[in-house]
Write a protein that holds these residues in place. Structure first.
Motif, PDB file in Angstrom:
ATOM      1  N   ASP C 357       0.811  -1.200   0.000  1.00  6.62           N
ATOM      2  CA  ASP C 357       0.000   0.000   0.000  1.00  6.62           C
ATOM      3  C   ASP C 357       0.844   1.249   0.000  1.00  6.62           C
ATOM      4  O   ASP C 357       0.568   2.201  -0.698  1.00  6.62           O
ATOM      5  CB  ASP C 357      -0.887   0.034   1.252  1.00  6.62           C
ATOM      6  CG  ASP C 357      -2.075  -0.879   1.069  1.00  6.62           C
ATOM      7  OD1 ASP C 357      -2.199  -1.417  -0.043  1.00  6.62           O
ATOM      8  OD2 ASP C 357      -2.837  -1.037   2.020  1.00  6.62           O
ATOM      9  N   GLU C 358       1.892   1.210   0.815  1.00  2.00           N
ATOM     10  CA  GLU C 358       2.710   2.406   0.880  1.00  2.00           C
ATOM     11  C   GLU C 358       3.391   2.665  -0.445  1.00  2.00           C
ATOM     12  O   GLU C 358       3.505   3.791  -0.889  1.00  2.00           O
ATOM     13  CB  GLU C 358       3.752   2.285   1.990  1.00  2.00           C
ATOM     14  CG  GLU C 358       3.126   2.601   3.335  1.00  2.00           C
ATOM     15  CD  GLU C 358       4.032   2.239   4.473  1.00  2.00           C
ATOM     16  OE1 GLU C 358       5.234   2.489   4.350  1.00  2.00           O
ATOM     17  OE2 GLU C 358       3.533   1.701   5.474  1.00  2.00           O
ATOM     18  N   ALA C 359       3.788   1.570  -1.079  1.00  2.00           N
ATOM     19  CA  ALA C 359       4.471   1.725  -2.357  1.00  2.00           C
ATOM     20  C   ALA C 359       3.551   2.355  -3.391  1.00  2.00           C
ATOM     21  O   ALA C 359       3.992   2.997  -4.327  1.00  2.00           O
ATOM     22  CB  ALA C 359       4.967   0.375  -2.858  1.00  2.00           C
ATOM     23  N   GLN C 360       2.256   2.160  -3.192  1.00  2.00           N
ATOM     24  CA  GLN C 360       1.321   2.703  -4.161  1.00  2.00           C
ATOM     25  C   GLN C 360       1.102   4.191  -4.020  1.00  2.00           C
ATOM     26  O   GLN C 360       0.538   4.816  -4.885  1.00  2.00           O
ATOM     27  CB  GLN C 360      -0.047   2.068  -3.940  1.00  2.00           C
ATOM     28  CG  GLN C 360      -0.223   0.780  -4.646  1.00  2.00           C
ATOM     29  CD  GLN C 360      -1.496   0.148  -4.163  1.00  2.00           C
ATOM     30  OE1 GLN C 360      -2.466   0.836  -3.884  1.00  2.00           O
ATOM     31  NE2 GLN C 360      -1.486  -1.133  -4.035  1.00  2.00           N
ATOM     32  N   ARG C 361       1.434   4.716  -2.882  1.00  2.00           N
ATOM     33  CA  ARG C 361       1.133   6.127  -2.673  1.00  2.00           C
ATOM     34  C   ARG C 361       2.416   6.914  -2.595  1.00  2.00           C
ATOM     35  O   ARG C 361       2.886   7.262  -1.529  1.00  2.00           O
ATOM     36  CB  ARG C 361       0.370   6.305  -1.368  1.00  2.00           C
ATOM     37  CG  ARG C 361      -0.938   5.592  -1.390  1.00  2.00           C
ATOM     38  CD  ARG C 361      -1.879   6.194  -0.389  1.00  2.00           C
ATOM     39  NE  ARG C 361      -2.967   5.284  -0.182  1.00  2.00           N
ATOM     40  CZ  ARG C 361      -3.126   4.580   0.920  1.00  2.00           C
ATOM     41  NH1 ARG C 361      -2.273   4.703   1.899  1.00  2.00           N
ATOM     42  NH2 ARG C 361      -4.135   3.772   1.042  1.00  2.00           N
ATOM     43  N   PRO C 362       2.982   7.160  -3.752  1.00  2.00           N
ATOM     44  CA  PRO C 362       4.294   7.770  -3.779  1.00  2.00           C
ATOM     45  C   PRO C 362       4.333   9.133  -3.093  1.00  2.00           C
ATOM     46  O   PRO C 362       5.298   9.471  -2.460  1.00  2.00           O
ATOM     47  CB  PRO C 362       4.588   7.901  -5.266  1.00  2.00           C
ATOM     48  CG  PRO C 362       3.271   7.800  -5.946  1.00  2.00           C
ATOM     49  CD  PRO C 362       2.412   6.947  -5.077  1.00  2.00           C
ATOM     50  N   SER C 363       3.260   9.876  -3.194  1.00  2.00           N
ATOM     51  CA  SER C 363       3.331  11.250  -2.718  1.00  2.00           C
ATOM     52  C   SER C 363       3.307  11.312  -1.201  1.00  2.00           C
ATOM     53  O   SER C 363       3.523  12.336  -0.612  1.00  2.00           O
ATOM     54  CB  SER C 363       2.149  12.025  -3.266  1.00  2.00           C
ATOM     55  OG  SER C 363       0.963  11.409  -2.822  1.00  2.00           O
ATOM     56  N   GLU C 364       3.021  10.197  -0.580  1.00  2.00           N
ATOM     57  CA  GLU C 364       2.728  10.273   0.829  1.00  2.00           C
ATOM     58  C   GLU C 364       3.939  10.057   1.723  1.00  2.00           C
ATOM     59  O   GLU C 364       4.203  10.842   2.614  1.00  2.00           O
ATOM     60  CB  GLU C 364       1.680   9.209   1.120  1.00  2.00           C
ATOM     61  CG  GLU C 364       1.266   9.128   2.546  1.00  2.00           C
ATOM     62  CD  GLU C 364       0.211   8.063   2.655  1.00  2.00           C
ATOM     63  OE1 GLU C 364      -0.950   8.404   2.487  1.00  2.00           O
ATOM     64  OE2 GLU C 364       0.562   6.899   2.854  1.00  2.00           O
ATOM     65  N   VAL C 365       4.664   9.009   1.486  1.00  2.00           N
ATOM     66  CA  VAL C 365       5.681   8.661   2.463  1.00  2.00           C
ATOM     67  C   VAL C 365       7.067   8.445   1.889  1.00  2.00           C
ATOM     68  O   VAL C 365       7.934   7.949   2.576  1.00  2.00           O
ATOM     69  CB  VAL C 365       5.282   7.386   3.239  1.00  2.00           C
ATOM     70  CG1 VAL C 365       4.275   7.714   4.292  1.00  2.00           C
ATOM     71  CG2 VAL C 365       4.788   6.336   2.310  1.00  2.00           C
ATOM     72  N   ARG C 366       7.252   8.747   0.632  1.00  2.00           N
ATOM     73  CA  ARG C 366       8.595   8.493   0.090  1.00  2.00           C
ATOM     74  C   ARG C 366       9.339   9.809  -0.106  1.00  2.00           C
ATOM     75  O   ARG C 366       8.768  10.767  -0.578  1.00  2.00           O
ATOM     76  CB  ARG C 366       8.490   7.790  -1.275  1.00  2.00           C
ATOM     77  CG  ARG C 366       7.765   6.477  -1.221  1.00  2.00           C
ATOM     78  CD  ARG C 366       8.717   5.383  -0.806  1.00  2.00           C
ATOM     79  NE  ARG C 366       8.006   4.433   0.015  1.00  2.00           N
ATOM     80  CZ  ARG C 366       8.115   3.114  -0.137  1.00  2.00           C
ATOM     81  NH1 ARG C 366       8.911   2.605  -1.035  1.00  2.00           N
ATOM     82  NH2 ARG C 366       7.457   2.324   0.654  1.00  2.00           N
ATOM     83  N   PRO C 367      10.604   9.842   0.226  1.00  2.00           N
ATOM     84  CA  PRO C 367      11.339  11.078  -0.033  1.00  2.00           C
ATOM     85  C   PRO C 367      11.674  11.204  -1.514  1.00  2.00           C
ATOM     86  O   PRO C 367      11.701  10.223  -2.207  1.00  2.00           O
ATOM     87  CB  PRO C 367      12.622  10.926   0.762  1.00  2.00           C
ATOM     88  CG  PRO C 367      12.709   9.526   1.161  1.00  2.00           C
ATOM     89  CD  PRO C 367      11.425   8.832   0.855  1.00  2.00           C
TER      90      PRO C 367
END
Lengths: 244, 292, 367
Positions: C357-367
């Motif tokens: 899930d996190e990988a799908q939401r690039p704008s959220e938690v990735r620098p």
């Protein structure tokens, strides 16, 4: 003055990581309320938690009705418009398609949007991914303004934009706020001073202060302590926005 | 020369069959991030029930053939829709478990098919024209290949029209890009999950009937064998990209046919080598979007 | 302190279990309905040996899925490499058994290095698809080159260079002990992997690849090494398999077998070593018993709506699998550990999902 949104003891998490810790605040049903705080304190996550885009616990009440158990699309259907951080336009869809997707009511406010952003009318057939950052932001704001909402959640609408565009977007929000209350996350304190009536300050995932926006920003000591910046400088950020 | 034409045309025809399977896989993966192992059994059930109907009303007639295609499509649609509602939806957002239930479904369904129709292939017949050949540039091409091409072209065209010009199509395209944002616009994205399963299932069901005519038999394993090639096609084409799947279907099948004719029947292996090469050179596939 | 006691208790239970299994061929225990014959007779010993081989394979698969978070559909390739490798070596090169085993294992490792290096160019679902394709290629090779592999008929074991003690029904007992040795060995490897820096790294990678990179560690290499150890263990299980069955069939390299192992691991509980062992036993014995049941008169007499599904063991196992995935997300071991032992432990699969899930939401938690 009555409230449109009441958040009571809301916590939110991404994966196994808690990013918002029991925040409580209310949003009045008129004007713009700013959410302030240093980078990474959970401002974006607070908005996403209200919308149910991330896992959340606690009570969220919209116009007297609990919405914390609802899925995102139902919350939005109850009249919540969302302008996400980083715009999140659908890059492979045209401007017209991006806007059409957002229309929820029989008579969307197309004229109002066209009046605010004449640029978008001209670029109807263009792929949203090929627009400039500012134009993408206009699409994103326009999507939220097409419907008669009860509340808008707007996340960093001026981030990374040229000053002229910042002005245009701020103007659009100001105009929109005459008919709909807005909860605004914004790092550009000049914009906050111009737009916001009230402000909520979040630190470490909690609400640590709330009051009149201009008073908070006018108090240099308070601003430095709570926001880590001088009242007149944009927050510097360490390139790691909201990576809780 | 005529051999080369034969190889190329039959390659395109086989690619058409791959596309009937891969298009659904690709749509489902693109929107839902579910690797659907049960896609092959949608196809197999379509083929079996299509044949059951056709054989009852005279398999060699055109009405039976057309009716069997209709039945195959409907069966595939129904099976896929029920699968999505009963097994996939309860595991919303749990992608690994969603893959696992489709694995379990495929596993159980193949066994059930063997129980019902036996483990030996059932040889089938169709309109005589399908087995005849048409001469094209000196090559005698079995007509069934043309039927496959027509079916795949019709599918591709209707998918393109659907995706481009309908609201649901728009929702699916937007959802492939950013599902969370679609829900944040107030759209119930789950409805389109069921829809892509239904569309994928109908294409697979039709594909099943045609695959049976292509191979000359129906067996409980028909779908799973094709499924592996369809997986390879979707990875080479770029996961979630419909046009990628279309291009890769044809490329892979032509390559496979070429190797089968000119490299001593090594088509299956060449396809895997092609997959390895694509992964080494371009891991996201021909038309896949850059991983976030 | 309670951790200390728990560790000793587990060690004791493990040793007792192994000793008990080792003594079974010397005992006369009958479990009607579960085991076909008393425990000292070849029927039951062969069934239990097969169960142990599959337990070893399931343990190796659990290293991938449970520890490394890698969903592979090609694991059977390495099992088949061990089985076919040994079979081909013994049939063609006149090498004695033990050097032959070593060569077969090295062959399996080599295949794992090549295929692993390529398939790890991608991760997640694409990785699953690619490993499936490689296993399929292996399966095609085996079926096609019948002069070497026996093709569809399978390859029978050439016993010329196999010690007499490991040949024939009369020596089922020795083969049983050999299989027990293999499963214990693979268990110890799995234990070591889970406790080692490698295992920690792989688990941490699964949870947060980014953090590992920030710490300056190389997550891909850890996963690759894990993949190789799992493949090598699977080859070991394959070697035991061909000795036990006096031959091997193409199914040993097929995607079908990988899926069977996946079913075992999920039934037992992803991420739990004892779950994998239990899953191997449960599946093998259920499969055998359900097959016996399918041929029974009770089933024959039923109307076909009931008779057909009930006489297909794989249909029943597949249905059981689906039910476990939906209703018992931790499998048997996970459910027991969280419910009865009150152990707090995040479900391995859910962690994987969160990652996705996190990988799908690039704008959220990735620098």
């Amino acid at each position: 003055m009555s409230t449109i949104l009441e958040v009571a003891g809301m916590s939110a998490s991404i994966g196994s990581q808690q990013v918002v810790e029991s925040v409580s605040f209310s949003v009045p049903d008129t004007g713009i309320t700013a959410v302030l705080g240093r980078n990474g304190v959970g401002k974006t996550s607070t908005l996403r938690g209200i919308l149910g885009l991330i896992k959340r616990k606690g009570e969220v009440t919209l116009a007297g009705e609990r919405i914390d158990g609802l899925p995102t699309h139902r919350i939005v259907q109850r009249g919540v418009g969302y302008v996400p951080e980083d715009r999140e336009v659908f890059a492979s869809l045209t401007v017209a398609e991006n806007l059409a997707l957002a229309e929820r009511q029989a008579n969307p406010r197309r004229d109002f949007v066209a009046h605010l952003f004449p640029d978008l009318v001209e670029r109807r057939a263009q792929m949203a991914g090929t627009l400039s950052g500012g134009q993408q932001q206009m699409v994103s704001v326009a999507r939220a303004l097409l419907n008669d909402n009860r509340l808008l959640l707007v996340d960093e609408p001026t981030k990374g934009l040229a000053p002229r565009i910042v002005n245009e977007v701020a103007g659009a929000l100001e105009e929109a706020s005459r008919t709909v209350p807005i909860l605004l996350v914004e790092q550009n304190l000049e914009v906050v001073k111009r737009l916001a009536k009230d402000a909520i300050v979040i630190d470490g995932g909690r609400v640590v202060h709330r009051g009149d926006a201009r008073e908070i920003l006018g108090d240099e000591e308070l601003t430095r302590r709570l926001l880590g910046v001088h009242g007149d400088a944009p927050a510097d950020g360490h390139g790691t926005e909201e990576r809780a | 020369m005529s051999t080369l034409v034969l190889v190329l045309v039959t390659g395109v025809g086989l690619g058409a069959l791959y596309f009937l399977v891969a298009s659904g896989l690709s749509l489902i993966y693109g929107l839902m991030h579910v690797l659907n192992f049960a896609h092959g059994v949608f196809l197999t059930l379509g083929a079996f029930l299509g044949w059951e109907v056709a054989s009852r009303i005279g398999a060699t007639g055109w009405p039976a053939f057309l009716l069997s295609i209709l039945v195959g499509g409907l069966v595939g649609t129904a099976f896929a829709t029920v699968t999505e509602l009963a097994l996939i939806r309860p595991l919303y957002e749990r992608h690994i478990e969603q893959v696992l239930v489709t694995v379990g479904l495929a596993f159980a369904a193949v066994a059930l098919f063997e129980g019902i129709w036996g483990s030996d292939p059932i040889f089938i017949t169709g309109p005589a024209w399908l087995d005849e050949t048409t001469t094209l540039l000196g090559a005698r091409i079995p007509n069934v290949y043309f039927v496959l091409m027509i079916a795949a072209t019709a599918l591709l065209a209707s998918l393109v029209v659907f995706l481009r010009y309908t609201r649901y199509g728009m929702i699916i395209r937007a959802g492939v890009e950013n599902r969370a944002m679609v829900t944040a616009l107030g759209i119930d994205v789950k409805k389109s999950f069921t829809l892509v399963f239904a569309i994928g299932g109908s294409a697979a069901g039709v594909g099943g009937v045609l695959a049976a005519h292509y191979t000359g038999y129906v067996s409980a394993h028909l779908g799973q064998t094709l499924l592996i090639f369809a997986f390879i096609v979707t990875v080479i084409g770029g996961l979630g990209s419909l046009s990628g799947a279309a291009i890769a279907s044809v490329l892979v099948a032509v390559l496979q046919q070429l190797a089968n004719y000119y490299l001593g029947g090594t088509g299956d292996l060449i396809v895997v080598v092609a997959l390895a090469v694509v992964l080494l050179v371009r891991p996201r596939g021909l038309l896949g979007r850059r991983p976030a | 302190m309670s951790d200390f006691i728990r560790t000793w208790w587990k060690l004791l239970a493990g040793v007792a279990g192994v000793v008990f299994m080792a003594l079974l061929p010397l005992l006369n225990i009958s479990v009607p309905g579960v085991l076909p014959t008393p425990t000292y007779q070849p029927g039951t010993l062969a069934l239990l040996s097969l169960a142990m081989v599959f337990s070893a394979l399931a343990l190796s698969y659990n290293m991938l899925l449970g520890t490394g978070g890698m969903l592979s559909f090609g694991h059977a390739l390495y099992f088949g490499a061990g089985a076919y490798g040994l079979g081909i070596i013994l049939a063609n090169f006149g090498v004695p058994l033990w050097p032959g085993v070593l060569i077969a294992l090295l062959g399996g490792l080599l295949i794992a290095i090549v295929t692993g290096a390529i398939s790890m160019r991608v991760s997640g679902i694409p990785f699953a698809m690619v490993t499936l394709a490689f296993a399929q290629a292996g399966s095609v090779l085996v079926r096609r080159n019948s002069s070497v592999t026996g093709g569809e008929e399978g390859l029978s074991l050439n016993t010329e260079h196999v010690p007499d003690g490991l040949v024939g029904v009369a020596n089922t007992r020795n083969l049983y002990w050999f299989a027990l040795g293999v499963v214990v060995l693979v268990y110890l490897v799995a234990l070591w992997v889970d406790r080692s820096r490698l295992g920690h790294l792989a688990r941490a990678t699964r949870e947060n690849e980014l953090r590992i990179r920030v710490l300056g560690l190389e997550p891909t290499r850890a996963r690759f090494v894990l993949f190789l150890i799992a493949a090598l263990s699977a080859s070991g299980a394959g070697v035991a398999y061909i000795l036990l069955q006096s031959g091997t069939v193409p199914r040993a390299v097929s995607a079908d077998l990988t899926i069977t192992v996946l079913v075992m691991v999920v039934l037992g509980g992803v991420g739990y070593r004892w779950g994998a062992v239990l899953g191997g036993f449960l599946y093998t014995i259920l499969d055998q018993r359900l097959t016996v049941l399918a041929g029974s008169e009770a089933i024959e007499g039923l109307p076909s709506v009931l008779r057909i599904p009930l006489s297909e063991p794989l249909f029943l196992l597949g249905t059981l699998f689906i039910l476990v995935v939906i209703f018992l997300p931790g499998g048997i071991a996970g459910t027991v550990e969280t419910r009865w032992l009150q152990r707090r432990r995040a479900d391995a699969l859910t962690e994987l999902d969160d990652d996705a899930d996190e990988a799908q939401r690039p704008s959220e938690v990735r620098p």
